[in-house]
Design an enzyme around this catalytic site. Structure first.
Site, PDB file in Angstrom:
ATOM      1  N   VAL A   1      18.137  44.322  21.216  1.00  0.00           N
ATOM      2  CA  VAL A   1      19.379  44.235  22.004  1.00  0.00           C
ATOM      3  C   VAL A   1      19.066  44.414  23.487  1.00  0.00           C
ATOM      4  CG1 VAL A   1      21.589  45.381  22.478  1.00  0.00           C
ATOM      5  CG2 VAL A   1      20.864  44.999  20.109  1.00  0.00           C
ATOM      6  N   HIS A   2      18.199  45.380  23.800  1.00  0.00           N
ATOM      7  CA  HIS A   2      17.808  45.670  25.184  1.00  0.00           C
ATOM      8  C   HIS A   2      17.168  44.437  25.842  1.00  0.00           C
ATOM      9  CE1 HIS A   2      16.316  47.879  28.609  1.00  0.00           C
ATOM     10  NE2 HIS A   2      15.053  47.795  28.241  1.00  0.00           N
TER      11      HIS A   2
END
Length: 222
Positions: free
Chosen positions: A180-181
Site C-alpha cells: 500500500v505504501h
C-alpha cells in the site's frame, strides 16, 4: 523582492525554489529500513513454504537464509525504531484527520481542494505508520522466541508454535502495508522523488500538504 529569497539555496534545474522534505540522514534511515525489509520478505518467504524455497538461492542457500534472516531483522527493527523517533510527532492524530478519512472518495479522485488541510502526513499515512509499528514489534518479539540458535530453547513448544503463527501474521500484515505504501508513493507523483532527492516543489507541498507548507513558509520568514 527580498535578497534572502534570491539566495534560496534549494532550486531545481530551472531555478524554481524547492523545500527540503527529508534531510540526508532521514533518507538514509528510510532506505536502510526499505532494503532490509526486501531482504527479510524474500528470505522469510523462502522459509515459509516449500513452493518458495527457491528464493533461498538469493542468499546462498537454505542454511545462509536461516542465519541471515534474524540478523537482518534486528537491523531493520533498529533502523525503523530510529525512524519512529524522528517522525513520531508528525504522526499524531489531530483535527481534520477523521474528516479526511470520511472523504475517501475525494482522496481517491484527487479532489484535494475539498479535503481538510493536511500537515506533513495525511491520516492514511498515519494509520500506516502505526500498522508498521505494531507489526514490527510483533515480529521482533515473536522472532526472538523462534530464533533457534540463541533463544528458542528457553521456551516451551506451545509458546514457540504461537510465536511462529504471530510472526507469520505480522509478516503478512507488514508486506500488505508496504505494498500500500509503495502504491501510494507511485499514486502521488513526486513522493518518491522526495525520498530520493529530499526536496519537493512549492506547488507539490501546497497541493498535497498545505498545513505543512504554511508552517515551512512561516519558519523561513523568521
Amino acid at each position: 523582492m527580498s535578497h534572502q529569497h534570491d539566495d534560496h539555496k534549494l532550486r531545481d534545474k530551472d531555478g524554481n525554489p524547492l523545500i527540503e522534505r527529508y534531510k540526508p540522514n532521514e533518507r538514509t534511515n528510510h532506505w536502510i529500513t526499505a532494503i532490509t525489509f526486501v531482504m527479510l520478505a524474500l528470505s522469510g518467504l523462502a522459509m515459509f513454504h516449500p513452493s518458495m524455497s527457491w528464493l533461498a538461492l538469493l542468499f546462498g542457500g537454505g542454511q545462509w537464509t536461516r542465519i541471515l534472516h534474524p540478523f537482518a531483522g534486528l537491523v531493520m527493527f533498529v533502523s525503523f525504531a530510529i525512524l519512529v523517533v524522528r517522525f513520531w510527532h508528525h504522526n499524531k492524530f489531530e483535527d481534520g484527520d477523521r474528516q479526511w478519512l470520511k472523504q475517501m472518495d475525494d482522496v481517491l479522485n484527487n479532489r484535494e481542494e475539498k479535503l481538510p488541510k493536511i500537515g506533513k502526513y495525511n491520516a492514511g499515512q498515519k494509520i500506516l505508520f502505526f500498522v508498521l509499528l505494531f507489526c514490527m514489534c510483533g515480529l521482533l518479539l515473536s522472532g526472538i522466541v523462534i530464533w533457534r540458535a540463541y533463544f528458542a530453547f528457553y521456551f516451551p513448544i506451545p509458546v514457540i508454535r504461537a510465536a511462529a503463527l504471530l510472526h507469520s501474521i505480522c509478516a503478512f500484515g507488514i508486506i500488505c502495508a508496504i505494498i500500500v505504501h509503495i502504491y501510494a508513493a507511485l499514486w502521488v507523483k513526486g513522493s518518491i522523488g522526495a525520498m530520493v532527492r529530499g526536496t519537493v516543489t512549492y506547488g507539490w507541498a501546497r497541493k498535497h500538504h498545505p498545513k505543512w507548507f504554511e508552517a515551512v513558509m512561516r519558519n523561513e520568514k523568521h
